[in-house]
Motif scaffolding. Sequence first.
Motif, short mmCIF file in Angstrom:
data_model
loop_
_atom_site.label_atom_id
_atom_site.label_comp_id
_atom_site.label_asym_id
_atom_site.label_seq_id
_atom_site.Cartn_x
_atom_site.Cartn_y
_atom_site.Cartn_z
N GLY A 135 -3.96 -0.18 -8.82
CA GLY A 135 -3.27 -1.36 -8.30
C GLY A 135 -3.66 -1.67 -6.87
O GLY A 135 -3.80 -2.85 -6.49
N PHE A 136 -3.84 -0.63 -6.05
CA PHE A 136 -4.29 -0.84 -4.68
C PHE A 136 -5.68 -1.46 -4.63
O PHE A 136 -5.96 -2.35 -3.81
CB PHE A 136 -4.27 0.49 -3.93
CG PHE A 136 -4.88 0.44 -2.57
CD1 PHE A 136 -4.23 -0.20 -1.53
CD2 PHE A 136 -6.12 1.03 -2.34
CE1 PHE A 136 -4.81 -0.26 -0.26
CE2 PHE A 136 -6.70 0.98 -1.08
CZ PHE A 136 -6.04 0.34 -0.04
N SER A 177 -6.55 -5.13 -3.06
CA SER A 177 -7.59 -5.27 -2.04
C SER A 177 -8.67 -6.25 -2.48
O SER A 177 -9.18 -7.04 -1.67
CB SER A 177 -8.21 -3.90 -1.74
OG SER A 177 -7.23 -2.99 -1.29
N SER A 178 -9.03 -6.22 -3.77
CA SER A 178 -10.03 -7.17 -4.29
C SER A 178 -9.52 -8.60 -4.18
O SER A 178 -10.29 -9.52 -3.84
CB SER A 178 -10.35 -6.84 -5.75
OG SER A 178 -10.83 -5.52 -5.87
N PHE A 179 -8.26 -8.81 -4.45
CA PHE A 179 -7.70 -10.16 -4.34
C PHE A 179 -7.67 -10.65 -2.90
O PHE A 179 -7.92 -11.83 -2.62
CB PHE A 179 -6.29 -10.16 -4.93
CG PHE A 179 -5.56 -11.47 -4.76
CD1 PHE A 179 -5.87 -12.56 -5.55
CD2 PHE A 179 -4.58 -11.60 -3.78
CE1 PHE A 179 -5.20 -13.76 -5.39
CE2 PHE A 179 -3.91 -12.79 -3.62
CZ PHE A 179 -4.23 -13.89 -4.42
N THR A 220 0.83 -1.21 0.00
CA THR A 220 0.00 0.00 0.00
C THR A 220 0.86 1.25 0.00
O THR A 220 0.62 2.20 -0.76
CB THR A 220 -0.94 -0.01 1.22
OG1 THR A 220 -1.73 -1.19 1.20
CG2 THR A 220 -1.84 1.22 1.20
N TYR A 221 1.87 1.27 0.86
CA TYR A 221 2.78 2.42 0.88
C TYR A 221 3.53 2.55 -0.44
O TYR A 221 3.70 3.66 -0.97
CB TYR A 221 3.77 2.27 2.03
CG TYR A 221 4.91 3.26 1.96
CD1 TYR A 221 4.74 4.57 2.38
CD2 TYR A 221 6.15 2.88 1.43
CE1 TYR A 221 5.78 5.48 2.30
CE2 TYR A 221 7.19 3.78 1.35
CZ TYR A 221 7.01 5.08 1.77
OH TYR A 221 8.03 5.98 1.67
N ILE A 253 -13.84 -5.31 -6.23
CA ILE A 253 -14.18 -3.95 -5.82
C ILE A 253 -14.33 -3.04 -7.04
O ILE A 253 -15.19 -2.14 -7.07
CB ILE A 253 -13.10 -3.41 -4.88
CG1 ILE A 253 -13.00 -4.29 -3.63
CG2 ILE A 253 -13.40 -1.97 -4.47
CD1 ILE A 253 -11.91 -3.85 -2.67
N LEU A 254 -13.53 -3.26 -8.07
CA LEU A 254 -13.63 -2.43 -9.27
C LEU A 254 -14.99 -2.57 -9.93
O LEU A 254 -15.58 -1.59 -10.41
CB LEU A 254 -12.51 -2.82 -10.24
CG LEU A 254 -12.33 -1.94 -11.47
CD1 LEU A 254 -12.00 -0.51 -11.06
CD2 LEU A 254 -11.24 -2.49 -12.37
N ALA A 255 -15.52 -3.79 -9.97
CA ALA A 255 -16.86 -4.00 -10.53
C ALA A 255 -17.93 -3.32 -9.70
O ALA A 255 -18.88 -2.72 -10.23
CB ALA A 255 -17.15 -5.49 -10.64
N LEU A 256 -17.79 -3.37 -8.39
CA LEU A 256 -18.76 -2.68 -7.52
C LEU A 256 -18.74 -1.17 -7.74
O LEU A 256 -19.80 -0.52 -7.77
CB LEU A 256 -18.46 -3.01 -6.05
CG LEU A 256 -18.67 -4.46 -5.61
CD1 LEU A 256 -18.23 -4.64 -4.17
CD2 LEU A 256 -20.13 -4.87 -5.78
N ILE A 257 -17.55 -0.62 -7.92
CA ILE A 257 -17.44 0.82 -8.15
C ILE A 257 -18.11 1.22 -9.47
O ILE A 257 -18.88 2.20 -9.55
CB ILE A 257 -15.96 1.25 -8.13
CG1 ILE A 257 -15.38 1.07 -6.73
CG2 ILE A 257 -15.82 2.70 -8.56
CD1 ILE A 257 -13.88 1.32 -6.65
N THR A 258 -17.82 0.48 -10.52
CA THR A 258 -18.42 0.80 -11.83
C THR A 258 -19.93 0.60 -11.82
O THR A 258 -20.67 1.38 -12.46
CB THR A 258 -17.77 -0.07 -12.91
OG1 THR A 258 -17.87 -1.46 -12.54
CG2 THR A 258 -16.31 0.30 -13.09
#
Length: 297
Positions: free
Chosen positions: A208-209, A213-215, A169-170, A221-226
């Motif tokens: 990438g973060f 996080s989804s993995f 993350t950092y 999470i990307l699908a939920l956002i879209t």
Amino acid sequence: MIPLKTYQHSSTFLSSISKANPLHISLQPHTLSPPFPSSFLLTLKPSLSLSSNLRRVSEFGVPLCSSEQNEQQQQQDNRGVSPQLHDLSPNGAVYQKTLQLVECSMFAALTGLVYFLSNSLAIENYFSCFFSLPIVITSMRWGVDAGRKTLVATTILLLVLSGPVKALTYLLKHGIVGYTMGTLWRLGASWNLSIFLCTIVRSLGAVGFVLISSFLIRENILALITINIHASLTFVLTASGVNSIPSMNMIYTLFGILVLLNSGCFMFLLHLLYSVFLTRMGMKSSLRLPRWLEKAI
């Protein structure tokens, strides 16, 4: 009678020696007197063979001594070739490298500690703008190599303290951004180029973060956002009287634009903040600031 016998025995002995020895010895009876005269000892010269043997022994011994000396000298040369003298003055190379290493280590330790405490106390959002500053400072002071050392040291420290998730993350959200900014500022790039490239790096790090996080949580999470963006945009269009449903390609494009705008605004503010900090630290001459900001500072 006795002297005559002695003379006869001595002459017989000398004649036998003269026959055996190739040396020509002249015997004169009236000059010889028993015991053997000194002239006879000089003519024999029995020390020839001994002197030759001694010469051979001495000639054989000289290279032994010289070879031992050569071996000792070679061992001394190989063991401690004259030590090089280093310049330990404040302006010397050794002192500067040591100072660089110490500063990089201190900045890495400080950044890792602050990031670890901010995550533990859930105040990361308040200090996130300062996590890239140590890398920029070391890059401006000591070069791009020092900034890379600070980045690697901080990531390894967070990997030990907080685990791989916090370290990644950092690295994605702050480390690579700080290294990119420090490199561009060190090379004297303009603000437009620096903000543009840092915005792209920040956007890729944010995506990438999200993927990492989804993995980890086994959820896309990307699908939920879209999907949420699609639902919100459809509601807005329906409320405004437009009977059309946006496609998913349009949603993805809108999502990318929003990420770029967010990252661009953040990087612009970060450039302003870091410029003020570096100017207060006395590094204004190393910065390439816009005219309006240079006048304001």
